[in-house]
Write a protein that holds these residues in place. Sequence first.
Motif, PDB file in Angstrom:
ATOM      1  N   SER A  54    -109.298 -11.547 -85.855  1.00 39.33           N
ATOM      2  CA  SER A  54    -108.315 -12.212 -86.530  1.00 39.33           C
ATOM      3  C   SER A  54    -107.892 -13.536 -86.468  1.00 39.33           C
ATOM      4  N   ALA A  56    -108.593  -0.936 -89.190  1.00 40.42           N
ATOM      5  CA  ALA A  56    -107.742  -0.775 -90.351  1.00 40.42           C
ATOM      6  C   ALA A  56    -107.529   0.697 -90.948  1.00 40.42           C
ATOM      7  N   LYS A  87    -110.099  -7.615 -98.149  1.00 37.88           N
ATOM      8  CA  LYS A  87    -108.878  -8.405 -98.031  1.00 37.88           C
ATOM      9  C   LYS A  87    -107.633  -7.572 -98.278  1.00 37.88           C
ATOM     10  N   GLU A  88    -107.586  -6.304 -98.809  1.00 41.91           N
ATOM     11  CA  GLU A  88    -106.336  -5.508 -98.937  1.00 41.91           C
ATOM     12  C   GLU A  88    -106.217  -4.738 -97.778  1.00 41.91           C
ATOM     13  N   ASP A 147    -105.324  -3.801 -93.903  1.00 46.64           N
ATOM     14  CA  ASP A 147    -104.159  -4.273 -93.018  1.00 46.64           C
ATOM     15  C   ASP A 147    -104.560  -4.107 -91.645  1.00 46.64           C
ATOM     16  N   GLU A 186    -101.439  -8.524 -91.472  1.00 46.70           N
ATOM     17  CA  GLU A 186    -102.669  -9.312 -91.097  1.00 46.70           C
ATOM     18  C   GLU A 186    -103.954  -9.034 -91.754  1.00 46.70           C
ATOM     19  N   ARG A 187    -104.770  -9.767 -92.624  1.00 55.90           N
ATOM     20  CA  ARG A 187    -105.842  -9.640 -93.220  1.00 55.90           C
ATOM     21  C   ARG A 187    -107.019  -9.862 -92.605  1.00 55.90           C
TER      22      ARG A 187
END
Length: 620
Positions: A377, A416, A431-432, A434, A445-446
Amino acid sequence: MKLFKHYYNVVKVFLRGGSHFIKYQIFTKMLEGALLLPFFYWAVQRLLIFGGFKVISNGDILSFIRTPYGAGILLLGFVFLSLAILIEIAGTITISSLVIHKGPEVSFYEIIKTNIKKMPKFLDIGTVILLLYLAVFIPLTGAGITLNFFQNIRIPKFISSEIFANPKYLALYVLMLLLMVGFSIFLLFTFHFLVIGDERPFQSIKYSFRMVKENFSDLMKYFIGTALINIFLISVIVVCWLFFILYIIENVQIQGAMGRIALIVLWFIQILGIQFASILFFPFEVHHLTMLFYQFAERTPGFYHLAEKRAKLITKTREHFVDHLFDRKRMIIIVGVLGIFLAAIPIGIFFRELFYPQAAVKVIGHRGGVIGIPENSISAITEAVKQGADAVEIDVQRTKDGEYILNHDNTFSRMAGVRKTSQEMTVKEIKELDLGYQYPKFKGERVATLEEAIDSVKGKAGLYIELKGSTADKQMVDDVVKMVKEKGVKDSIVLMTLDYNLIKYIEEKYSEIESGFVYFFAVGDPGNFAADQLLLEEDAATRDALDKILGAGKKPIVWTVNDEESMDKFLGEEVHGIVSDNVESLEGRIQAINEKSDQDIILNLFLKGSFTLPFLNLRL
């Protein structure tokens, strides 16, 4: 009381043949080190070259084995290990049998020749079981005797860390260990039936199972009891020695060269003591099992005839070179003592220069390298740079719409909670996701894109970009190279991969880009790999491997180094960089080593029994 009487008898008989055991250990070590191993390595290298390789890694091994040359190496390995069993284990059992029956000292050549005649019997399915037993079961469990070559075998740390982090894997691992311990115990007398009973390997295994089964309680009492007594005696010796060393350190002026020289002499004595004890340990264990074998044979139906059976060998009529060495042991001891003092003088004088850590070692954050922050990340990358990382390693995969994002696993399930691969999703969909799925403090946080990762470290740190997963191909290489050039960071990135074909593609088409080949196992000279940097798993980063890589003008990087002992070890080695999941801890070890006093460093030598002199490439 029976246990102590048993232990006393074992030691008494062992000491009676002590010189014979020691001589044979020296003889076999020299035979294997000067003849068998060099020939084996030479033959393996020739077969690799004939097969069109100079070196092969874990990625090529399976395909290579299927070739005639790979089959040749397997056959060569089978013959070599069979010889090693007959020389090392069978030979020591033969000597133990002779000592127990008060037989005469015989020629070592006669022992080896007699045991090698058993080689045709190794064409047996039991040999495969024995090799598995020696190479896997005993090294992992410690329940039995094995060859010197297998003593350092262990599960690679990058695998064991995953096992210990997952309760299900850990439970399965413990269960497997228990099964291997049980199986190993029932195989304890296999080699005795092979040598003394003159049986084939598979029949020897069956007889060993039967003998252990019918004498299980006594075997456990004597085998485990003797081990506990040994542990107790060794612990007493170690504690007394360390108290003596602590007393000397407290009362010697270490800041002076003479004081340091005196302590280095004691350190050398400790090393020699450990080496001598290790030489005795193997024959003592074999001898103990041989005494138990004869003891159990006397009372086990079907094995009575073995109770008095021993090898019938020709009595030694002339001395061999090991005997000549023993005849001159006083002179050897004098020369050895003189050598210790001569070696200790430069070490004591140039102490700080020799034991000072290498400041040039790069600290590389693994997938970011910050505990408690989602891996790969932007938060992890940014924090790693703040903590002092010289570079950050990231994993890159291609999305459904041709963009590049950061993710290690095949899917986003672990990070995720979504069981989909990157190529099944567009960058917008990814990008959606988490990354705070298992990190509440980082909710929202993407998943980072490669472009975002580059921007986050540009001008601050380097970037090790691993081309990951099924999307790692030539197109990925082309796209990533184009991006880093456009971003103006081509001189601060390394393109790394497990796929050697991609490494060759990078070297051929983009020689201006630094390439890094990732591996955890190699056969041959790793210096022959085409990459600029070689990223070795820490168990593969032996002194020999590092020397060959450095000798080829390449940069060795060690991964993934997380515990303090390993950090200290590689900070003292000539490596270009260390990859860690804990940048803060690694930076702390560098600072701690820099701040160590001479007294701390010397005490650490004694406590850890370090046999490596940093900066000298010398392993004692």
